[in-house]
Write a protein that holds these residues in place. Structure first.
Motif, mmCIF file in Angstrom:
data_model
loop_
_atom_site.group_PDB
_atom_site.id
_atom_site.type_symbol
_atom_site.label_atom_id
_atom_site.label_comp_id
_atom_site.label_asym_id
_atom_site.label_seq_id
_atom_site.Cartn_x
_atom_site.Cartn_y
_atom_site.Cartn_z
ATOM 1 N N LEU A 284 0.836 -1.198 0.000
ATOM 2 C CA LEU A 284 0.000 0.000 0.000
ATOM 3 C C LEU A 284 0.870 1.247 0.000
ATOM 4 O O LEU A 284 1.843 1.342 0.753
ATOM 5 C CB LEU A 284 -0.898 0.008 1.252
ATOM 6 C CG LEU A 284 -1.724 1.265 1.532
ATOM 7 C CD1 LEU A 284 -2.790 1.457 0.467
ATOM 8 C CD2 LEU A 284 -2.365 1.162 2.921
ATOM 9 N N MET A 286 0.292 5.605 -0.076
ATOM 10 C CA MET A 286 -0.563 6.783 -0.091
ATOM 11 C C MET A 286 0.297 7.961 -0.539
ATOM 12 O O MET A 286 1.332 8.238 0.080
ATOM 13 C CB MET A 286 -1.146 7.041 1.294
ATOM 14 C CG MET A 286 -2.014 5.918 1.832
ATOM 15 S SD MET A 286 -2.587 6.283 3.512
ATOM 16 C CE MET A 286 -3.595 4.827 3.851
ATOM 17 N N LEU A 306 -9.416 9.301 2.045
ATOM 18 C CA LEU A 306 -9.480 8.109 1.199
ATOM 19 C C LEU A 306 -10.643 8.201 0.213
ATOM 20 O O LEU A 306 -10.500 7.931 -0.980
ATOM 21 C CB LEU A 306 -9.635 6.851 2.060
ATOM 22 C CG LEU A 306 -8.432 6.355 2.844
ATOM 23 C CD1 LEU A 306 -8.812 5.128 3.667
ATOM 24 C CD2 LEU A 306 -7.283 6.009 1.911
ATOM 25 N N TYR A 310 -7.995 9.126 -5.274
ATOM 26 C CA TYR A 310 -8.030 8.197 -6.404
ATOM 27 C C TYR A 310 -7.331 6.913 -5.980
ATOM 28 O O TYR A 310 -6.245 6.952 -5.401
ATOM 29 C CB TYR A 310 -7.298 8.776 -7.615
ATOM 30 C CG TYR A 310 -7.850 10.097 -8.098
ATOM 31 C CD1 TYR A 310 -8.768 10.143 -9.147
ATOM 32 C CD2 TYR A 310 -7.442 11.290 -7.512
ATOM 33 C CE1 TYR A 310 -9.265 11.357 -9.601
ATOM 34 C CE2 TYR A 310 -7.935 12.507 -7.964
ATOM 35 C CZ TYR A 310 -8.855 12.532 -9.003
ATOM 36 O OH TYR A 310 -9.339 13.729 -9.447
ATOM 37 N N THR A 311 -7.937 5.786 -6.313
ATOM 38 C CA THR A 311 -7.366 4.499 -5.926
ATOM 39 C C THR A 311 -7.101 3.657 -7.167
ATOM 40 O O THR A 311 -7.962 3.542 -8.040
ATOM 41 C CB THR A 311 -8.308 3.738 -4.980
ATOM 42 O OG1 THR A 311 -8.571 4.536 -3.833
ATOM 43 C CG2 THR A 311 -7.686 2.428 -4.535
ATOM 44 N N LEU A 319 -2.228 -1.596 -3.608
ATOM 45 C CA LEU A 319 -3.079 -0.414 -3.734
ATOM 46 C C LEU A 319 -2.226 0.845 -3.776
ATOM 47 O O LEU A 319 -1.299 1.008 -2.976
ATOM 48 C CB LEU A 319 -4.055 -0.313 -2.552
ATOM 49 C CG LEU A 319 -5.287 -1.215 -2.563
ATOM 50 C CD1 LEU A 319 -6.110 -0.965 -1.311
ATOM 51 C CD2 LEU A 319 -6.131 -0.985 -3.804
ATOM 52 N N GLN A 320 -2.553 1.719 -4.718
ATOM 53 C CA GLN A 320 -1.974 3.056 -4.783
ATOM 54 C C GLN A 320 -3.108 4.048 -4.561
ATOM 55 O O GLN A 320 -4.093 4.051 -5.300
ATOM 56 C CB GLN A 320 -1.324 3.304 -6.144
ATOM 57 C CG GLN A 320 -0.158 2.379 -6.450
ATOM 58 C CD GLN A 320 0.372 2.572 -7.861
ATOM 59 O OE1 GLN A 320 -0.324 3.079 -8.732
ATOM 60 N NE2 GLN A 320 1.602 2.161 -8.092
ATOM 61 N N ILE A 321 -2.990 4.857 -3.508
ATOM 62 C CA ILE A 321 -4.042 5.812 -3.164
ATOM 63 C C ILE A 321 -3.466 7.220 -3.240
ATOM 64 O O ILE A 321 -2.482 7.523 -2.563
ATOM 65 C CB ILE A 321 -4.607 5.541 -1.755
ATOM 66 C CG1 ILE A 321 -5.075 4.091 -1.635
ATOM 67 C CG2 ILE A 321 -5.751 6.495 -1.443
ATOM 68 C CD1 ILE A 321 -5.550 3.718 -0.247
#
Length: 357
Positions: A284, A286, A306, A310-311, A319-321
């Motif tokens: 992950l 952020m 969140l 954009y996810t 996951l790239q948030i």
């Protein structure tokens, strides 16, 4: 006749005993206790023992750059210029959770962490309830620290405490008091009968992680400030106005290398919880969407960041948030939702506030 029967029965018994003894000699009985090299299942079927695998319970690696972490209900802020370490669980059976900051500890290998001097003073004023020392203000430069406030002892008196700061061998911060002034006159020349000492300024238990010994105040940063707590091998501490700076390990090379990077928080490995989700084999990152100096991550309100970010899912199921700062979220976009009416009509275009993100 009876004598023959008795002799035959006796002969039969003797033969049976001899046969049994010969078999016993060739097949010795197994010992009733397990041998030294035996393995015993400590968690038999049906037991209540945890079934968490080692990979799931392993610490989660953490990397952060220019992260402003809001801690506690009062919004106490910690500024992480750089951090490389682990997100270690505080309970063996509970996953680290963003929603429960005391569920993990940030175990720093290398890092540079700042705390605003004014925030520290406010935290002391709010956290100390039984001490005669009130209205605390902190200032200083380098290894010199000045604490000013009001001493409530007989009558309220202005007090000034001068000290030097450094690192104790056990990774605590050592504050060595060099002078105590009352009414800006050296205390010893004023009223020695008041008996003001360092230990009389802070009562035991006023602040977790604070210990007074003689003219020294020892501060354990892993306990004193709100969670999530930060610990590690302290290299140096100093005041770089307007901040109090803590350096862990040999961090300078890392700080220089990532200086032009975007603000981010990256987690890898182990298991974490956030909201209703649990992520195993964590992958992950952020990333701050703003151009601010700091990535403002508010653990009390991170869900809004969140939701309005954009996810993307990576090919490795990571996951790239990409998250906005809280102050950049318009009030009318604090909560995104898809109505049932849109779901029921195939020909309706997606809501504009969704596609515009």
């Amino acid at each position: 006749m009876r004598a023959r029967l008795a002799f035959g029965f006796l002969l039969l018994v003797v033969v049976a005993v001899v046969t049994w003894w010969g078999w016993r000699t060739k097949h010795p009985a197994k010992p009733s206790v397990a041998p030294d090299n035996a393995t015993v299942d400590a968690n038999p079927p049906g037991s209540n023992a945890s079934t968490v695998t080692p990979s799931e319970s392993a610490p989660t690696s953490i990397y952060a750059h220019n992260l402003m972490l809001r801690k506690g209900s009062s919004g106490f802020r910690v500024y992480v210029r750089w951090l490389r370490g682990q997100m270690a669980r505080t309970s063996r059976n509970n996953n680290p959770s963003f929603d429960e900051p005391d569920s993990f500890v940030l175990d720093v290998k290398t890092g540079v962490v700042h705390t605003n001097v004014g925030d520290l003073g406010n935290f002391l004023n709010e956290g100390i309830t039984n001490s005669p020392l009130k209205n605390i203000k902190l200032s200083g430069d380098g290894d010199q620290l000045k604490l000013s406030g009001t001493l409530h002892k007989v009558v309220p008196l202005p007090i000034e405490v001068l000290a030097t700061i450094g690192v104790a061998p056990d990774n605590r911060i050592r504050v060595h008091v060099t002078k105590i002034n009352l009414l800006k006159i050296p205390f010893k020349k004023l009223l020695g009968g008041l008996n003001v000492t360092v230990s009389s300024l802070f009562h035991p238990g006023d602040i977790p992680g604070v210990e007074v010994s003689g003219n020294d105040i020892f501060l354990d940063t892993a306990k004193a400030v709100p969670p999530p707590h930060i610990r590690g091998q302290l290299t140096s501490v100093r005041i770089v106005n307007p901040d109090f700076e803590q350096i862990y390990g040999n961090a300078q090379e890392d700080v220089t290398r990532v200086e032009q990077w975007r603000n981010f928080l990256q987690l890898h490995g182990g298991t974490i919880d956030f909201g209703k989700l649990t992520m195993r084999q964590v992958d992950l990152i952020m990333v701050d969407l703003s151009d601010n100096d700091w990535f403002d991550l508010d653990l009390a309100n991170y869900q809004e960041q969140l939701v309005n970010g954009y996810t993307r899912m990576t090919p490795q199921a990571g996951l790239q948030i990409f998250m906005p700062s809280l102050d950049q979220i318009p009030a009318n976009k604090k909560s995104h939702n898809i109505s049932m009416e849109w779901l029921k009509h195939r020909n309706l275009p997606p809501p504009s506030d969704i596609t515009s993100r």
